[in-house]
Design a protein around this motif. Structure first.
Motif, short mmCIF file in Angstrom:
data_model
loop_
_atom_site.label_atom_id
_atom_site.label_comp_id
_atom_site.label_asym_id
_atom_site.label_seq_id
_atom_site.Cartn_x
_atom_site.Cartn_y
_atom_site.Cartn_z
N THR A 11 0.83 -1.20 0.00
CA THR A 11 0.00 0.00 0.00
C THR A 11 0.86 1.26 0.00
OG1 THR A 11 -1.76 -1.15 1.19
CG2 THR A 11 -1.83 1.25 1.22
N ASN A 14 2.40 1.64 -3.44
CA ASN A 14 1.36 2.05 -4.38
C ASN A 14 1.03 3.53 -4.20
OD1 ASN A 14 -0.98 1.41 -6.31
ND2 ASN A 14 -2.05 2.24 -4.55
N SER A 18 1.70 6.24 -7.07
CA SER A 18 0.56 7.01 -7.58
C SER A 18 0.75 8.50 -7.32
CB SER A 18 -0.74 6.52 -6.92
OG SER A 18 -0.98 5.17 -7.22
N GLN A 128 4.15 -3.07 -14.83
CA GLN A 128 3.54 -2.72 -13.54
C GLN A 128 2.25 -3.52 -13.31
OE1 GLN A 128 5.35 1.68 -14.30
NE2 GLN A 128 3.16 1.55 -13.96
N PHE A 132 1.30 -6.22 -10.30
CA PHE A 132 0.04 -6.10 -9.57
C PHE A 132 -0.73 -7.41 -9.64
CE2 PHE A 132 -4.19 -4.89 -8.44
CZ PHE A 132 -4.12 -3.69 -7.75
N LEU A 137 2.04 -5.66 -5.15
CA LEU A 137 1.68 -4.25 -5.20
C LEU A 137 2.88 -3.36 -4.92
CD1 LEU A 137 -0.73 -2.33 -5.58
CD2 LEU A 137 -1.18 -2.51 -3.13
N ASP A 138 3.81 -3.87 -4.10
CA ASP A 138 5.01 -3.11 -3.78
C ASP A 138 5.88 -2.88 -5.01
OD1 ASP A 138 5.52 -5.94 -3.74
OD2 ASP A 138 7.50 -5.49 -2.91
N SER A 140 4.83 -3.10 -8.19
CA SER A 140 4.06 -2.29 -9.13
C SER A 140 4.17 -0.81 -8.78
CB SER A 140 2.58 -2.73 -9.09
OG SER A 140 1.81 -1.95 -9.98
N GLY A 141 4.02 -0.50 -7.49
CA GLY A 141 4.11 0.89 -7.04
C GLY A 141 5.51 1.45 -7.14
N LYS A 262 -7.41 1.34 -5.03
CA LYS A 262 -6.59 0.33 -5.69
C LYS A 262 -6.11 -0.81 -4.79
CE LYS A 262 -4.76 1.96 -10.07
NZ LYS A 262 -3.53 2.25 -10.83
N PRO A 263 -5.66 -0.52 -3.56
CA PRO A 263 -5.20 -1.62 -2.71
C PRO A 263 -6.30 -2.63 -2.38
CG PRO A 263 -4.38 0.48 -1.88
CD PRO A 263 -5.40 0.80 -2.93
#
Length: 410
Positions: A11, A14, A18, A128, A132, A137-138, A140-141, A262-263
């Motif tokens: 999170t 991400n 973002s 990315q 995901f 997620l880590d 991807s972010g 998103k999360p």
């Protein structure tokens, strides 16, 4: 495969990614506004907006599908082949845009370079989305963060050093290429399955399945920026420059909504798959309430200090646009709520319904934009932005209720 990180770590990354991506356009426009004239801000702003719409062509709606393809219906090679096709389509779209929008001089040059930059972002998004999909997620972010940070850093350094906007974009694009290649060649391979595609000609099937998503996202971005194009056709470059400065806070509102939503995409997918519809809707309502609450706070702040703060940032006098700024911020909140519903409909695989919503809203957008920009100028552009997305939001809510009621009684 590395041990999966905690949800908190994912999170955080991400959020950082973002935030950096959302701040990118804000910082670029702010610096261009400070270094150049209001007219140059207008040139750059409309070229950047058009390049971002072409970016949607490069994504072709596949990224959202890929992120939520947890059952791996399609393999990575299908997604990669699809991205090659969509990026080629994106380049063709860039050339057509120059002629259809009658861009000349600085506008056309900016659009060409910015389109290449956005093409690299479309390629980066392929990887990315892969991270995901694999519940990383880590990664991807962090990929989004570093790709955006280093290319933006290059832009800032070159622009502040030379004052040359075009050179700054070229260097930014080159740095983006290097970082994107790093993730594509060094990080992504261990996440790519070596098994054969589950479907013959999977890339073609994938693109056809995502076609409604692409058309919906394309129309969505046209509608988001309809007010800008209204100003482009009905007003002048100076008005375009001021409106692009005022429009940035709307993107901040949407950015914050992505942090909230998103999360929890996987959570929504699980709830709807298990037909726990009440729990999913309760979660959606809570997130919408958070977005609207934040929007109201931003509206108050925009009324009290907005023009002064943005004026300092852009080094321009925006005191005459207080009402327009508040309206744009409010519109940003409504748009963010539309985005939340969009993700829900993608999870429910109701792509055609989304397309129907945006096709219907396009007619309303043309009417609102032409009438309001033509009579009220920049304030009218802000009002049209709000009204368009209120129509979309109402359609989303109605169709979601209809879908869930039908599933409940089935």
């Amino acid at each position: 495969m590395e041990k999966k990180p905690s949800l908190l770590k994912g999170t955080i990354w991400n959020t950082l990614g973002s935030t950096m991506y959302g701040a990118n356009s804000f910082i670029m426009l702010a610096l261009v506004s400070r270094v150049g004239t209001v007219d140059q801000a207008g040139y750059f702003g409309i070229a950047f907006t058009t390049a971002q719409i072409l970016y949607i062509v490069g994504l072709f709606g596949v990224n959202t599908y890929q992120m939520t393809d947890y059952q791996e219906k399609y393999c990575f090679s299908d997604y990669a082949k699809g991205r090659i096709f969509s990026c080629a389509l994106m380049l063709v779209g860039g050339l057509l845009s120059i002629f259809l929008l009658d861009f000349t001089g600085e506008k056309s040059v900016y659009l060409c370079i910015l389109t290449v930059l956005m093409l690299l972002n479309a390629v980066g998004e392929l990887y990315q989305s892969l991270f995901f999909q694999k519940n990383r997620l880590d990664l991807s972010g962090s990929a989004l963060f570093y790709r955006t940070f280093w290319s933006l850093f290059a832009f800032v350094v070159v622009l502040l050093t030379t004052g040359n906007i075009l050179l700054s974009i070229i260097v930014q694009t080159a740095v983006n290429l290097v970082v994107t290649l790093y993730y594509a060649l060094r990080v992504a391979p261990k996440f790519i399955s070596k098994t054969a595609a589950p479907l013959r000609h999977g890339a073609v099937a994938l693109m056809m399945e995502c076609l409604p998503l692409f058309l919906s996202m394309f129309l969505m971005n046209i509608l988001i920026n309809a007010s800008k194009y209204g100003i482009e056709f009905l007003m002048d470059d100076t008005a375009q420059g001021y409106y692009n400065m005022l429009f940035m806070p709307a993107q901040v509102i949407n950015l914050c909504s992505q942090f909230v939503f998103k999360p929890l995409l996987n959570r929504y997918a699980s709830l709807f798959a298990e037909k726990q519809d009440k729990e999913a809707i309760f979660l959606l309502i809570k997130q919408i309430a958070l977005v609207l609450g934040f929007t109201l706070i931003c509206c108050v702040a925009a009324f009290i200090l907005g023009p002064e703060v943005l004026g300092l940032l852009y080094s321009k006098d925006l005191s005459a646009f207080r009402l327009a700024l508040v309206l744009v911020v409010l519109g940003g909140g409504v748009f963010a709520c539309c985005q939340l519903f969009y993700y829900v409909f993608v999870i429910l695989r109701r792509q055609k319904w989304v397309l129907g919503i945006y096709l219907g809203a396009s007619a309303a957008a043309f009417i609102f934009t032409a009438a309001l920009v033509g009579t009220l100028g920049i304030v009218g552009a802000a009002l049209s932005f709000i009204l368009i997305h209120l129509v979309i939001l109402a359609a989303y809510a109605f169709l979601l209720r209809l879908f869930l009621r039908g599933r409940h009684h089935a």
